[in-house]
Write a protein that holds these residues in place. Structure first.
Motif, mmCIF file in Angstrom:
data_model
loop_
_atom_site.group_PDB
_atom_site.id
_atom_site.type_symbol
_atom_site.label_atom_id
_atom_site.label_comp_id
_atom_site.label_asym_id
_atom_site.label_seq_id
_atom_site.Cartn_x
_atom_site.Cartn_y
_atom_site.Cartn_z
ATOM 1 N N VAL A 1 17.171 -22.245 -16.574
ATOM 2 C CA VAL A 1 16.479 -23.489 -16.218
ATOM 3 C C VAL A 1 16.548 -23.698 -14.719
ATOM 4 C CG1 VAL A 1 16.504 -26.013 -16.431
ATOM 5 C CG2 VAL A 1 16.887 -24.583 -18.458
ATOM 6 N N ILE A 2 15.400 -23.986 -14.113
ATOM 7 C CA ILE A 2 15.316 -24.360 -12.703
ATOM 8 C C ILE A 2 14.517 -25.654 -12.633
ATOM 9 C CG2 ILE A 2 14.554 -23.736 -10.389
ATOM 10 C CD1 ILE A 2 14.775 -20.831 -11.133
ATOM 11 N N GLY A 3 15.135 -26.708 -12.109
ATOM 12 C CA GLY A 3 14.455 -28.002 -12.062
ATOM 13 C C GLY A 3 14.139 -28.488 -13.460
ATOM 14 N N ASP A 4 12.873 -28.799 -13.707
ATOM 15 C CA ASP A 4 12.438 -29.282 -15.024
ATOM 16 C C ASP A 4 11.767 -28.191 -15.855
ATOM 17 O OD1 ASP A 4 13.302 -31.955 -14.691
ATOM 18 O OD2 ASP A 4 11.520 -32.422 -13.517
ATOM 19 N N SER A 5 11.925 -26.936 -15.453
ATOM 20 C CA SER A 5 11.269 -25.837 -16.161
ATOM 21 C C SER A 5 12.275 -24.855 -16.738
ATOM 22 C CB SER A 5 10.309 -25.084 -15.237
ATOM 23 O OG SER A 5 9.249 -25.921 -14.819
ATOM 24 N N ALA A 6 11.986 -24.395 -17.949
ATOM 25 C CA ALA A 6 12.772 -23.333 -18.574
ATOM 26 C C ALA A 6 11.981 -22.039 -18.480
ATOM 27 C CB ALA A 6 13.065 -23.659 -20.033
ATOM 28 N N ASP B 1 3.658 -4.298 -24.386
ATOM 29 C CA ASP B 1 2.992 -3.399 -23.455
ATOM 30 C C ASP B 1 3.279 -3.782 -22.013
ATOM 31 O OD1 ASP B 1 1.645 -5.778 -23.633
ATOM 32 O OD2 ASP B 1 -0.344 -4.898 -23.407
ATOM 33 N N THR B 2 3.799 -4.997 -21.811
ATOM 34 C CA THR B 2 4.104 -5.458 -20.458
ATOM 35 C C THR B 2 5.218 -6.496 -20.518
ATOM 36 O OG1 THR B 2 3.133 -6.336 -18.417
ATOM 37 C CG2 THR B 2 2.456 -7.362 -20.482
ATOM 38 N N GLY B 3 5.873 -6.727 -19.394
ATOM 39 C CA GLY B 3 6.919 -7.749 -19.337
ATOM 40 C C GLY B 3 6.321 -9.136 -19.253
ATOM 41 N N ARG B 4 6.927 -10.081 -19.953
ATOM 42 C CA ARG B 4 6.409 -11.452 -19.944
ATOM 43 C C ARG B 4 7.549 -12.465 -19.895
ATOM 44 N NH1 ARG B 4 3.197 -8.858 -23.895
ATOM 45 N NH2 ARG B 4 0.963 -8.806 -23.399
ATOM 46 N N ILE B 5 7.300 -13.577 -19.207
ATOM 47 C CA ILE B 5 8.235 -14.696 -19.144
ATOM 48 C C ILE B 5 7.456 -15.967 -19.475
ATOM 49 C CG2 ILE B 5 9.775 -16.055 -17.673
ATOM 50 C CD1 ILE B 5 10.129 -13.496 -15.960
ATOM 51 N N ALA B 6 7.914 -16.707 -20.467
ATOM 52 C CA ALA B 6 7.273 -17.978 -20.814
ATOM 53 C C ALA B 6 7.891 -19.099 -19.984
ATOM 54 C CB ALA B 6 7.446 -18.273 -22.299
ATOM 55 N N VAL B 7 7.091 -20.089 -19.637
ATOM 56 C CA VAL B 7 7.556 -21.235 -18.859
ATOM 57 C C VAL B 7 7.295 -22.511 -19.655
ATOM 58 C CG1 VAL B 7 7.459 -22.454 -16.657
ATOM 59 C CG2 VAL B 7 6.952 -19.996 -16.740
ATOM 60 N N GLU B 8 8.359 -23.283 -19.860
ATOM 61 C CA GLU B 8 8.263 -24.547 -20.609
ATOM 62 C C GLU B 8 8.548 -25.720 -19.681
ATOM 63 O OE1 GLU B 8 8.147 -27.028 -24.245
ATOM 64 O OE2 GLU B 8 7.425 -25.030 -23.720
ATOM 65 N N ASP B 9 7.682 -26.734 -19.707
ATOM 66 C CA ASP B 9 7.887 -27.980 -18.968
ATOM 67 C C ASP B 9 8.790 -28.871 -19.818
ATOM 68 O OD1 ASP B 9 7.780 -30.493 -17.803
ATOM 69 O OD2 ASP B 9 5.628 -30.394 -17.382
ATOM 70 N N LEU B 10 10.065 -28.935 -19.466
ATOM 71 C CA LEU B 10 11.028 -29.683 -20.265
ATOM 72 C C LEU B 10 10.874 -31.187 -20.101
ATOM 73 C CD1 LEU B 10 14.145 -27.433 -19.611
ATOM 74 C CD2 LEU B 10 12.747 -27.500 -21.680
ATOM 75 N N ALA B 11 10.460 -31.616 -18.921
ATOM 76 C CA ALA B 11 10.310 -33.051 -18.680
ATOM 77 C C ALA B 11 9.198 -33.651 -19.543
ATOM 78 C CB ALA B 11 10.033 -33.312 -17.203
ATOM 79 N N HIS B 12 8.121 -32.879 -19.753
ATOM 80 C CA HIS B 12 6.983 -33.367 -20.523
ATOM 81 C C HIS B 12 6.893 -32.712 -21.896
ATOM 82 C CE1 HIS B 12 5.861 -34.193 -16.265
ATOM 83 N NE2 HIS B 12 5.438 -35.321 -16.792
ATOM 84 N N GLN B 13 7.879 -31.900 -22.229
ATOM 85 C CA GLN B 13 7.980 -31.281 -23.554
ATOM 86 C C GLN B 13 6.709 -30.519 -23.922
ATOM 87 O OE1 GLN B 13 9.254 -34.196 -26.427
ATOM 88 N NE2 GLN B 13 11.120 -34.690 -25.319
ATOM 89 N N LYS B 14 6.300 -29.609 -23.041
ATOM 90 C CA LYS B 14 5.109 -28.825 -23.357
ATOM 91 C C LYS B 14 5.160 -27.446 -22.697
ATOM 92 C CE LYS B 14 2.176 -30.654 -19.609
ATOM 93 N NZ LYS B 14 0.891 -31.328 -19.310
ATOM 94 N N PHE B 15 4.510 -26.501 -23.354
ATOM 95 C CA PHE B 15 4.388 -25.141 -22.855
ATOM 96 C C PHE B 15 3.455 -25.124 -21.651
ATOM 97 C CE2 PHE B 15 1.741 -21.229 -23.147
ATOM 98 C CZ PHE B 15 2.693 -20.332 -22.674
ATOM 99 N N LYS B 16 3.870 -24.402 -20.581
ATOM 100 C CA LYS B 16 3.073 -24.373 -19.361
ATOM 101 C C LYS B 16 2.244 -23.095 -19.229
ATOM 102 C CE LYS B 16 4.931 -25.776 -15.474
ATOM 103 N NZ LYS B 16 5.904 -25.942 -14.350
ATOM 104 N N ARG B 17 2.912 -21.948 -19.267
ATOM 105 C CA ARG B 17 2.176 -20.710 -18.997
ATOM 106 C C ARG B 17 3.056 -19.503 -19.287
ATOM 107 N NH1 ARG B 17 3.254 -18.810 -13.333
ATOM 108 N NH2 ARG B 17 4.909 -20.145 -12.489
ATOM 109 N N VAL B 18 2.465 -18.331 -19.128
ATOM 110 C CA VAL B 18 3.198 -17.072 -19.228
ATOM 111 C C VAL B 18 3.083 -16.341 -17.894
ATOM 112 C CG1 VAL B 18 3.251 -14.776 -20.292
ATOM 113 C CG2 VAL B 18 2.947 -16.800 -21.722
#
Length: 201
Positions: free
Chosen positions: A89-94, A108-125
């Motif tokens: 976790v960095i700031g308000d993002s996981a 087939d490729t490396g991926r990291i998901a980003v979650e907005d914890l403050a607003h409880q929603k998925f942001k991007r990959v």
């Protein structure tokens, strides 16, 4: 099987395959326990514990619990349906390692998901590259995310969350990273434990 023990503000949060358990370190007593199938890793965010989920036969790969009693705050179902592992976790993002399925040679490729914890929603990959497929462990280092791939390639990716600039550190081998401090990743190796400095040339 214990995957991780997170120590935070006098309490230990133990992640096992099926349960999240909270212990009081002052008197070594169990405070709370909650069932969580395919639990992998946990991180602290304000008054919450953020947990990654492997394959539990649903589309849920992230769950957030209250620190106080481990009751569920919410489940995230919009992260792509890929086995998730390490988290930081960095700031308000996981930032969540989307490791993938071993039987399919991971992704087939490396991926990291980003979650907005403050607003409880998925942001991007965040999409990395084929060499980074199977990214399994996540750490934070100031304003950078440190993603570790153990197999099929051994490497470290350090990604600046503001600029997106990525540095890659190739390793001969790495097994079971267990800590990151002062720009050094500590991990098990074939014949013992060691550290790798991200400041190395």
């Amino acid at each position: 099987n214990v995957d991780q023990i997170l120590v935070d503000s006098g309490y230990a949060y133990m992640a096992t395959d099926s349960y999240l358990v909270k212990y009081n370190l002052a008197n070594l007593t169990r405070v709370a326990i909650t069932k969580c199938h395919e639990l992998r890793y946990v991180a602290a965010y304000k008054n919450e514990i953020v947990a990654t989920i492997g394959y539990d036969q649903t589309t849920t790969h992230l769950k957030i619990f209250k620190k106080s009693d481990l009751s569920l705050v919410y489940s995230e179902n919009k992260i792509p349906n890929i086995y998730c592992n390490g988290i930081t976790v960095i700031g308000d993002s996981a930032y969540i390692a989307m490791q993938g399925d071993y039987s399919l040679n991971y992704n087939d490729t490396g991926r990291i998901a980003v979650e907005d914890l403050a607003h409880q929603k998925f942001k991007r990959v965040i999409t990395l590259d084929a060499a980074s497929r199977g990214v399994s462990d996540m750490y934070s280092n100031g304003n950078t995310v440190v993603a570790v791939t153990e197999y099929p390639n051994a490497l470290i990716s350090e990604i600046n969350i503001n600029s997106g600039v990525r540095k890659i550190f190739a390793l001969n081998s790495i097994y079971t990273p267990f800590g990151f401090m002062h720009d050094i990743l500590y991990a098990g190796y074939y014949k013992g434990i060691g550290g790798f400095s991200l400041l190395a040339d």
